[in-house]
Design an enzyme around this catalytic site. Structure first.
Site, PDB file in Angstrom:
ATOM      1  N   LYS A   1      73.172  68.627  54.457  1.00 41.61           N
ATOM      2  CA  LYS A   1      72.303  68.240  53.351  1.00 41.61           C
ATOM      3  C   LYS A   1      72.948  67.075  52.605  1.00 41.61           C
ATOM      4  O   LYS A   1      74.033  67.208  52.043  1.00 41.61           O
ATOM      5  CB  LYS A   1      72.124  69.429  52.407  1.00 41.61           C
ATOM      6  CG  LYS A   1      71.303  69.104  51.174  1.00 41.61           C
ATOM      7  CD  LYS A   1      71.099  70.350  50.333  1.00 41.61           C
ATOM      8  CE  LYS A   1      70.317  70.038  49.076  1.00 41.61           C
ATOM      9  NZ  LYS A   1      70.092  71.248  48.280  1.00 41.61           N
TER      10      LYS A   1
ATOM     11  N   LYS B   1      68.817  67.492  56.388  1.00 39.06           N
ATOM     12  CA  LYS B   1      67.943  67.237  55.245  1.00 39.06           C
ATOM     13  C   LYS B   1      68.506  66.104  54.409  1.00 39.06           C
ATOM     14  O   LYS B   1      69.689  66.153  54.105  1.00 39.06           O
ATOM     15  CB  LYS B   1      67.885  68.533  54.428  1.00 39.06           C
ATOM     16  CG  LYS B   1      67.274  68.411  53.068  1.00 39.06           C
ATOM     17  CD  LYS B   1      67.504  69.659  52.290  1.00 39.06           C
ATOM     18  CE  LYS B   1      66.927  69.422  50.925  1.00 39.06           C
ATOM     19  NZ  LYS B   1      67.211  70.447  49.995  1.00 39.06           N
TER      20      LYS B   1
END
Ligand code: PBG
Ligand code: ZN
Length: 331
Positions: A196, A252
Site C-alpha cells: 500500500k 494499492k
C-alpha cells in the site's frame, strides 16, 4: 521465438470481433470482483459521497438493501469500511463494526463473503492508522498491533469471512493470525494490504471515512505507507506478509502500480488483489462526466490492464456493474 515471415500480417488477428475473441488471452469475470461498502454510524439514510459519483455511504439499514441489490447483480464479495460516529482516545469500542457484520451475517449468511477492513484511522482522534507514542510525535508500532489484533478478533467473532488490515504496521499479519488461531477462528483468512503506497489517490475515501491525518504533528502517512520511489520495499513487504500468514496479498493503488503487480506475481504464489482506489475511480468518473472517455469502456480497459499485469482479484467501486458491462462488452 523465431521471427517468422508470415507473422508480418498481424491484422488477421484483429479484423473481426470473433477472431479477437478467439485469440485474446486476458478476460474478465465478475466472479473475481470485490465491492467496497461504507457504513456510517448514526445516519438515517444513505449519503452520496462527494467526489465519488454513484457511490454511497450507507446507514446500517440501507446497507442491507444495498447488499440485496448487489447480490441480484451477481456480486457477493464485499470489503466493509465501518465509519463510527465518534473518535476514541482509548480505542476499545468496536461495537458498531461488529454489529454491522453480525447484521450482514444474520440477513445473508453464507450468500456473502465479507472482508472487514481492519484499521484504526476512522477511530483515532488524529486520523492515523496506528496509535501515537506518549510524546505524540511518532507511531507506536507495537501498541498499534496489539489494538489491531484485538479489533481483528472482534471482527472475526462477529462473522467476518476475512480480515483486511490496511494499517501498514510491521508484524500485524502474524499477530492477527496468532490471535485468530488461538480463538479457533482458523477459517477466517487475512487479505493483507501488503503493498500500500503513500498516494494522492485516497482523498475521496478519506472524506468518506473522516480519516484524514490531522490534529497531530505527523501530517502524512509516509512513515508507514510505501514510497512510490521504493518498489523493492513493496516486494519485500509482500513476501514478508505472505510468510507471516497472509492468504491474499494486495497492491494499492492499482493503475499507477501495475509494475508492482507484475513483480509481486513473479515472486509470490499467493493470490493477488489490485485495489482501484477512490481517486482512481474519481478520475475515470470525472473524465466520463466531461465526455472525454466512455465510462464503462474506461473501467473495463483499466480492469483488463490489472488482469494483464497479473491481478487475480479486482477491488473496484464499480464492481457491482461488472457483470453487466463484461457481458455486453465486445472485443
Ligand atoms: C485506511 C484506508 C485507506 C484506503 C483504504 N483503507 C486510505 C488511507 O490509507 O489513507 C483507501 C481506499 C481508497 O482510496 O479507495 N487505512
Ligand atoms: Zn488506516
Amino acid at each position: 521465438m523465431a521471427q517468422l515471415r508470415y507473422t508480418i500480417n498481424r491484422r488477421r488477428m484483429r479484423v473481426s470481433t470473433q477472431v479477437r475473441e478467439l485469440v485474446s488471452s486476458v478476460s474478465l469475470t465478475h466472479k473475481e470482483f470485490i465491492q467496497p461498502l461504507f457504513v456510517e454510524e448514526g445516519i438515517r439514510q444513505s449519503r452520496a459521497l462527494e467526489n465519488m459519483p454513484g457511490v454511497f455511504s450507507d446507514s446500517s439499514d440501507s446497507l442491507m438493501k444495498q447488499i440485496e441489490t448487489d447480490l441480484s447483480f451477481g456480486i457477493s464479495k464485499f470489503l466493509l469500511f465501518p465509519v463510527p460516529a465518534g473518535k476514541q482516545a482509548d480505542l476499545n469500542d468496536f461495537s458498531f463494526a461488529s454489529g454491522v457484520i453480525q447484521d450482514i451475517k444474520t440477513n445473508f449468511g453464507n450468500d456473502v463473503w465479507v472482508a472487514a477492513d481492519c484499521c484504526l484511522c476512522s477511530y483515532t482522534t488524529h486520523g492515523h492508522c496506528g496509535v501515537l507514542d506518549t510524546q505524540r510525535d511518532k507511531i507506536d508500532n507495537h501498541l498499534s498491533v496489539v489494538i489491531l489484533s484485538r479489533y481483528a478478533l472482534q471482527l472475526a467473532q462477529a462473522g467476518a469471512s476475512y480480515i483486511a488490515p490496511s494499517d501498514m504496521m510491521d508484524g500485524r499479519i502474524s499477530a492477527i493470525r496468532n490471535k485468530l488461531d488461538k480463538h479457533g477462528l482458523d477459517d477466517v483468512g487475512i487479505m493483507s494490504y501488503s503493498a500500500k503506497f503513500s498516494s494522492q489517490l485516497y482523498g475521496p475515501f478519506r472524506d468518506a471515512c473522516h480519516s484524514s491525518p490531522a490534529g497531530s504533528t505527523i501530517k502524512d502517512r509516509k512513515s508507514y505507507q510505501l514510497s512510490p520511489s521504493n518498489p523493492e520495499d513493496a516486494i519485500l513487504s509482500s513476501i514478508r506478509d505472505a510468510e507471516e500468514g497472509a492468504d491474499i496479498l494486495m497492491v494499492k493503488p492499482a493503475g499507477w502500480y501495475t509494475d508492482i503487480i507484475l513483480r509481486i506475481k513473479e515472486q509470490v504464489s499467493q493470490p493477488l488483489a489490485a485495489y482501484h482506489v477512490s481517486g482512481e475511480y474519481a478520475a475515470i468518473e470525472c473524465l466520463a462526466e466531461k465526455g472525454i472517455v466512455n465510462r464503462e469502456a474506461a473501467h473495463l480497459e483499466l480492469w483488463t490492464a490489472l488482469k494483464r499485469a497479473g491481478a487475480d482479484i479486482i477491488i473496484s467501486y464499480a464492481a457491482r456493474e461488472s457483470r453487466e458491462w463484461i457481458l455486453q462488452s465486445r472485443d
